[in-house]
Motif scaffolding. Structure first.
Motif, mmCIF file in Angstrom:
data_model
loop_
_atom_site.group_PDB
_atom_site.id
_atom_site.type_symbol
_atom_site.label_atom_id
_atom_site.label_comp_id
_atom_site.label_asym_id
_atom_site.label_seq_id
_atom_site.Cartn_x
_atom_site.Cartn_y
_atom_site.Cartn_z
ATOM 1 N N THR A 21 55.976 67.745 1.846
ATOM 2 C CA THR A 21 56.349 66.976 3.029
ATOM 3 C C THR A 21 55.860 65.539 2.868
ATOM 4 O OG1 THR A 21 56.293 68.884 4.526
ATOM 5 C CG2 THR A 21 56.001 66.701 5.519
ATOM 6 N N LEU A 22 56.763 64.589 3.008
ATOM 7 C CA LEU A 22 56.401 63.181 2.924
ATOM 8 C C LEU A 22 55.825 62.741 4.268
ATOM 9 C CD1 LEU A 22 56.458 60.429 1.445
ATOM 10 C CD2 LEU A 22 58.793 60.130 2.323
ATOM 11 N N VAL A 23 54.599 62.233 4.266
ATOM 12 C CA VAL A 23 53.943 61.740 5.484
ATOM 13 C C VAL A 23 53.852 60.223 5.391
ATOM 14 C CG1 VAL A 23 51.858 61.784 6.902
ATOM 15 C CG2 VAL A 23 52.614 63.865 5.724
ATOM 16 N N VAL A 48 44.109 59.918 15.177
ATOM 17 C CA VAL A 48 43.663 61.318 15.207
ATOM 18 C C VAL A 48 44.451 62.153 14.197
ATOM 19 C CG1 VAL A 48 43.623 63.424 16.602
ATOM 20 C CG2 VAL A 48 42.792 61.275 17.567
ATOM 21 N N ILE A 49 45.769 61.931 14.138
ATOM 22 C CA ILE A 49 46.608 62.686 13.201
ATOM 23 C C ILE A 49 46.224 62.390 11.761
ATOM 24 C CG2 ILE A 49 48.957 63.024 12.346
ATOM 25 C CD1 ILE A 49 49.943 62.414 15.189
ATOM 26 N N MET A 50 46.120 61.096 11.438
ATOM 27 C CA MET A 50 45.808 60.721 10.056
ATOM 28 C C MET A 50 44.384 61.125 9.677
ATOM 29 S SD MET A 50 48.599 59.726 8.958
ATOM 30 C CE MET A 50 47.880 59.544 7.309
ATOM 31 N N ASP A 51 43.475 61.066 10.627
ATOM 32 C CA ASP A 51 42.102 61.479 10.354
ATOM 33 C C ASP A 51 42.058 62.966 10.007
ATOM 34 O OD1 ASP A 51 39.201 60.828 10.363
ATOM 35 O OD2 ASP A 51 39.131 62.264 12.010
ATOM 36 N N ALA A 52 42.847 63.763 10.729
ATOM 37 C CA ALA A 52 42.885 65.201 10.461
ATOM 38 C C ALA A 52 43.449 65.490 9.081
ATOM 39 C CB ALA A 52 43.717 65.902 11.535
ATOM 40 N N LEU A 53 44.461 64.726 8.676
ATOM 41 C CA LEU A 53 45.082 64.948 7.370
ATOM 42 C C LEU A 53 44.202 64.442 6.225
ATOM 43 C CD1 LEU A 53 48.783 63.964 8.123
ATOM 44 C CD2 LEU A 53 47.862 66.259 7.835
ATOM 45 N N SER A 60 44.909 74.244 7.668
ATOM 46 C CA SER A 60 46.205 74.871 7.389
ATOM 47 C C SER A 60 47.091 73.983 6.516
ATOM 48 C CB SER A 60 46.937 75.184 8.709
ATOM 49 O OG SER A 60 47.270 73.994 9.393
ATOM 50 N N VAL A 61 46.691 72.706 6.363
ATOM 51 C CA VAL A 61 47.457 71.776 5.535
ATOM 52 C C VAL A 61 46.660 71.456 4.272
ATOM 53 C CG1 VAL A 61 48.539 69.511 5.408
ATOM 54 C CG2 VAL A 61 48.540 70.753 7.564
ATOM 55 N N CYS A 62 47.204 71.786 3.131
ATOM 56 C CA CYS A 62 46.532 71.555 1.849
ATOM 57 C C CYS A 62 47.084 70.301 1.180
ATOM 58 C CB CYS A 62 46.732 72.758 0.935
ATOM 59 S SG CYS A 62 46.094 74.308 1.610
ATOM 60 N N ASP A 63 46.278 69.723 0.308
ATOM 61 C CA ASP A 63 46.668 68.496 -0.394
ATOM 62 C C ASP A 63 48.005 68.632 -1.110
ATOM 63 O OD1 ASP A 63 44.471 67.085 0.395
ATOM 64 O OD2 ASP A 63 43.301 67.516 -1.394
ATOM 65 N N TYR A 64 48.215 69.776 -1.738
ATOM 66 C CA TYR A 64 49.413 69.935 -2.552
ATOM 67 C C TYR A 64 50.688 70.100 -1.717
ATOM 68 C CZ TYR A 64 48.291 74.895 -1.607
ATOM 69 O OH TYR A 64 47.994 76.086 -1.009
ATOM 70 N N ILE A 66 51.509 68.034 0.933
ATOM 71 C CA ILE A 66 51.958 66.775 1.516
ATOM 72 C C ILE A 66 51.828 65.617 0.531
ATOM 73 C CG2 ILE A 66 51.436 67.475 3.876
ATOM 74 C CD1 ILE A 66 48.856 65.871 3.701
ATOM 75 N N GLN A 67 52.593 64.587 0.783
ATOM 76 C CA GLN A 67 52.528 63.338 0.022
ATOM 77 C C GLN A 67 52.409 62.202 1.026
ATOM 78 O OE1 GLN A 67 56.026 62.487 -2.320
ATOM 79 N NE2 GLN A 67 55.527 60.301 -2.447
ATOM 80 N N ILE A 68 51.235 61.600 1.140
ATOM 81 C CA ILE A 68 50.991 60.538 2.116
ATOM 82 C C ILE A 68 51.292 59.181 1.485
ATOM 83 C CG2 ILE A 68 49.264 59.442 3.589
ATOM 84 C CD1 ILE A 68 47.806 62.108 3.727
#
Length: 207
Positions: A21-23, A48-53, A60-64, A66-68
């Motif tokens: 997922t592209l963020v 808050v959203i970006m801090d959580a990521l 529940s969201v792993c590095d692999y 997403i692509q920030i």
């Protein structure tokens, strides 16, 4: 069994980066200031959203998965003119210039940013309505950094759509502000009494 599933998913995303997922987010989106700290739509929503990521607070969201990225352009005038009138775009641009000038003057004197209620100004200047909303009741604000933020937010949507359509990413999530789905051709949708926190209609332009 759970660990095997996670390992399988990790391998899938590793071998197929287009499945991530592209963020999209950008610091300029924080320059759009609310009228007060009590406003619902404020910089903290994005923070808050970006801090959580970024700090892995959401397990529940792993590095692999997403692509920030911050690598996308501001929306062009041509892109925004798909859904907004030339009169409205000129109004927003002129308002931005006026507030930037006011902001520079106030920053020198008091270090106080300029923030104005947006909806009444749209009703009065663009829609030319006989009655306008009270400034104290306006949910949508406009500050010296709002145009940059709004163009960057719309640019994020354009970039997200392009990336998904060409198969570079499976889907995308734009962590931007101001939001962009309530704005009409001239700022307000027909019959609406509010801009709904929006400056441009990012969703319509992206479609």
């Amino acid at each position: 069994m759970i660990q095997e599933k996670r390992k399988c998913r990790a391998n899938l995303f590793s071998l197929s980066p287009q499945s991530r997922t592209l963020v999209l987010h950008h610091p300029e989106c924080l320059e759009h200031l609310p009228k007060s700290d009590a406003d619902w739509e404020a910089p903290d929503r994005v923070n808050v959203i970006m801090d959580a990521l970024l700090r892995k607070k959401d397990q529940s969201v792993c590095d692999y998965q997403i692509q920030i990225s911050q690598k996308f352009d501001r929306a062009s005038l041509e892109f925004l003119s798909r859904v907004h009138s030339a009169e409205y775009l000129t109004f927003v641009n002129n308002l931005s210039k006026e507030l930037e000038k006011r902001h520079n003057e106030e920053t020198t004197a008091k270090n106080v940013p300029s923030v104005v209620p947006f909806t009444p100004m749209v009703q009065r200047t663009v829609m030319r309505e006989p009655t306008v909303k009270k400034g104290s009741h306006s949910d949508t604000s406009f500050s010296s950094g709002s145009l940059r933020a709004a163009r960057r937010a719309a640019g994020a949507v354009k970039h997200a759509v392009d990336c998904v359509l060409v198969g570079r990413n499976r889907n995308a999530f734009c962590v931007v502000r101001p939001p962009g789905h309530h704005a009409g051709i001239n700022g307000l949708l027909d019959g609406a009494e509010s801009c709904g926190f929006c400056i441009f209609n990012n969703v319509a332009a992206g479609a």
